[in-house]
Structures are given as structure tokens and as C-alpha cells.
Scaffold this motif. Structure first.
Motif: not given
Length: 87
Positions: A44-66
Motif C-alpha cells: 500500500s505504500y507503493f500502490y496508492p489506488y484502492m479497488h472495491i467490488i460491489f456485487y449485484e443482488l439477484e431477486t426474482d430474475g432481476w439484478f439489483e444494485r447494492s
């Protein structure tokens, strides 16, 4: 000069693979956790970027954003999009 680099590449890769195998087979899991944590801090001292993943939720066949993603998207668009060149 370039020939020397290619000559040393094979033994170097073999040594790295040997060390990695020894690490995986003989280091206790608790010790690996500590090593991983300190390695992440060092990187982290040499790589200042952050990568965050948010998964979509599946409800009734539709995808919903977190809900967390939607809240962060609103916050960033309102507060930092005027100053940032790229989000």
C-alpha cells in the motif's frame, strides 16, 4: 547483455517457485495471515489506488444494485465529480 538476462531467468523462476511451495506447505496458517497483512501494508505504500467490488443482488430474475454502491455513487457524484478528472 540480453542473453545474460535470459540465461538467469530460468533459475530465478525455479527459485521463486521453490520458495512459494515451501511457504504454502510449511508455514502455519496463522503465520501466513500475519505475513499477508504486513505484505499488504508494504504494498500500500507503493500502490496508492484502492479497488472495491460491489456485487449485484439477484431477486426474482432481476439484478439489483447494492445499496452501499448507490449511496457511494450519490455521495461521489454530488461532492467530488466537479473536482475529479476521473472516477
Amino acid at each position: 547483455m540480453m542473453q545474460d538476462v535470459w540465461t538467469q531467468l530460468g533459475p530465478t523462476i525455479a527459485a521463486i517457485m521453490f520458495i512459494w511451495t515451501m511457504y504454502q506447505n510449511y508455514f502455519p496458517h496463522e503465520l501466513r495471515g500475519h505475513i499477508r497483512r504486513y505484505t499488504d501494508k508494504l504494498v500500500s505504500y507503493f500502490y496508492p489506488y484502492m479497488h472495491i467490488i460491489f456485487y449485484e443482488l439477484e431477486t426474482d430474475g432481476w439484478f439489483e444494485r447494492s445499496k452501499a454502491y448507490v449511496a457511494i455513487e450519490r455521495y461521489l457524484s454530488k461532492n467530488s465529480s466537479t473536482q475529479a478528472k476521473r472516477l
